[in-house]
Design a protein around this motif. Structure first.
Motif, short mmCIF file in Angstrom:
data_model
loop_
_atom_site.label_atom_id
_atom_site.label_comp_id
_atom_site.label_asym_id
_atom_site.label_seq_id
_atom_site.Cartn_x
_atom_site.Cartn_y
_atom_site.Cartn_z
N TYR A 184 0.67 -1.21 -0.07
CA TYR A 184 0.02 0.13 -0.08
C TYR A 184 1.01 1.42 -0.03
O TYR A 184 0.81 2.28 -0.54
N GLU A 185 1.96 1.25 0.51
CA GLU A 185 2.95 2.29 0.63
C GLU A 185 3.42 2.46 -1.00
O GLU A 185 3.63 3.49 -1.59
N ASP A 186 3.84 1.33 -1.39
CA ASP A 186 4.43 1.46 -2.85
C ASP A 186 3.36 1.78 -3.93
O ASP A 186 3.67 2.43 -4.91
N THR A 187 2.26 1.85 -3.70
CA THR A 187 0.97 2.14 -4.58
C THR A 187 0.51 3.70 -4.24
O THR A 187 -0.36 4.07 -4.87
N GLY A 188 0.98 4.20 -3.13
CA GLY A 188 0.82 5.47 -2.76
C GLY A 188 -0.34 5.62 -1.89
O GLY A 188 -0.89 6.76 -1.59
N LEU A 189 -0.98 4.57 -1.49
CA LEU A 189 -2.17 4.60 -0.63
C LEU A 189 -1.97 5.22 0.68
O LEU A 189 -2.68 5.92 1.26
N VAL A 190 -0.75 4.71 1.50
CA VAL A 190 -0.52 4.92 2.64
C VAL A 190 0.84 5.32 2.94
O VAL A 190 1.67 4.27 2.51
N ILE A 191 1.36 6.65 3.14
CA ILE A 191 2.73 6.77 3.08
C ILE A 191 3.02 6.94 4.73
O ILE A 191 2.37 7.85 5.43
N PRO A 192 4.14 6.36 5.39
CA PRO A 192 4.47 6.42 6.81
C PRO A 192 4.58 8.02 7.17
O PRO A 192 5.22 8.89 6.12
N SER A 193 4.34 8.39 8.04
CA SER A 193 4.29 9.77 8.57
C SER A 193 5.41 10.21 8.80
O SER A 193 5.98 11.35 8.54
N ALA A 194 6.41 9.16 8.99
CA ALA A 194 7.99 9.74 9.39
C ALA A 194 8.81 8.59 9.08
O ALA A 194 8.35 7.28 8.80
N ARG A 195 10.23 8.50 9.41
CA ARG A 195 11.10 7.64 9.60
C ARG A 195 11.84 7.85 10.61
O ARG A 195 12.36 8.80 11.08
N LEU A 242 7.62 4.78 10.30
CA LEU A 242 6.79 5.17 11.54
C LEU A 242 5.51 5.81 11.05
O LEU A 242 5.33 6.60 10.05
N TYR A 243 4.50 5.13 11.90
CA TYR A 243 3.20 5.50 11.40
C TYR A 243 2.53 6.20 12.66
O TYR A 243 2.76 5.81 13.67
N THR A 244 1.30 6.97 12.38
CA THR A 244 0.31 7.64 13.21
C THR A 244 -1.00 6.91 13.38
O THR A 244 -1.07 6.14 12.53
N GLU A 245 -1.56 7.24 14.36
CA GLU A 245 -3.11 6.91 14.33
C GLU A 245 -3.73 7.13 13.06
O GLU A 245 -4.85 6.53 12.45
N SER A 246 -3.50 8.37 12.63
CA SER A 246 -4.18 8.75 11.05
C SER A 246 -3.86 7.83 10.10
O SER A 246 -4.56 7.50 9.34
N ASP A 247 -2.47 7.37 10.11
CA ASP A 247 -2.14 6.00 9.24
C ASP A 247 -2.88 4.89 9.32
O ASP A 247 -3.21 4.28 8.39
N VAL A 248 -2.88 4.59 10.64
CA VAL A 248 -3.87 3.43 11.01
C VAL A 248 -5.18 3.57 10.54
O VAL A 248 -5.80 2.55 9.93
N ALA A 249 -5.88 4.67 10.65
CA ALA A 249 -7.17 4.69 10.23
C ALA A 249 -7.33 4.66 8.81
O ALA A 249 -8.30 4.03 8.18
N ARG A 250 -6.33 5.21 8.04
CA ARG A 250 -6.38 5.01 6.63
C ARG A 250 -6.17 3.65 6.18
O ARG A 250 -7.08 3.36 5.24
N LEU A 251 -5.53 2.90 6.92
CA LEU A 251 -5.11 1.55 6.65
C LEU A 251 -6.37 0.78 6.99
O LEU A 251 -6.74 -0.31 6.34
N MET A 252 -7.01 1.06 7.74
CA MET A 252 -8.54 0.18 8.36
C MET A 252 -9.57 0.71 7.13
O MET A 252 -10.21 -0.28 6.95
N VAL A 253 -9.46 1.71 6.58
CA VAL A 253 -10.35 2.10 5.60
C VAL A 253 -10.18 1.06 4.42
O VAL A 253 -10.94 0.46 3.67
N ILE A 254 -8.84 1.00 4.00
CA ILE A 254 -8.50 0.23 2.81
C ILE A 254 -8.59 -1.03 3.14
O ILE A 254 -9.41 -1.97 2.15
N ARG A 255 -8.42 -1.73 4.47
CA ARG A 255 -8.95 -2.95 4.89
C ARG A 255 -10.30 -3.24 4.50
O ARG A 255 -10.69 -4.68 4.27
#
Length: 135
Positions: free
Chosen positions: A25-36, A43-56
């Motif tokens: 999902y990162e490679d396709t640009g759907l979810v980009i980690p908020s930091a490294r 490194l991911y945030t709650e917002s990133d997790v919420a985005r992944l849950m939408v995709i899931r």
């Protein structure tokens, strides 16, 4: 690492997605980690997790990656600090309405498939009961 950031393993556990899927999902640009991290870890945030849950949630309903991207783009734009112009806002809301309608239809289709599968399972179970010899 900040306590508000999670590494990919924790995100995988929370979302029940594999590391490979999250990276895809990162490679396709759907979810980009908020930091490294300094070591280069995602490194991911709650917002990133919420985005992944939408995709899931969209995946088992048969939505494509492009459709997922379209919905996420619309919600991102509506949720941004900068309010979209009224015409664009209505267009974004209409896009989301379309996804809601498509989701309702797909859920109905899945219910029909499930009812047919349960009926078939019941038919097989009944057949086994009829074939089981009584002592």
């Amino acid at each position: 690492m900040s306590s508000e950031h999670m590494q990919i393993g924790e995100v995988a556990a929370r979302t029940e997605l594999s590391l490979r899927t999250i990276r895809h999902y990162e490679d396709t640009g759907l979810v980009i980690p908020s930091a490294r991290s300094q070591g280069g870890f995602r490194l991911y945030t709650e917002s990133d997790v919420a985005r992944l849950m939408v995709i899931r949630r969209m995946k088992p309903l048969g939505f494509t990656l492009d459709e997922m991207r379209a919905l996420l783009d619309a919600t991102d734009r509506l949720d941004s600090a900068e309010e979209p112009p009224p015409g664009e806002r209505e267009e974004l809301l209409e896009r989301i309405r379309g996804f809601e309608q498509a989701t309702q239809q797909r859920v109905a289709d899945l219910r029909t498939q499930l009812a047919r599968a349960e009926e078939f399972a019941d038919t097989l179970a009944a057949r086994l009961v009829r074939r089981t010899p009584t002592p």
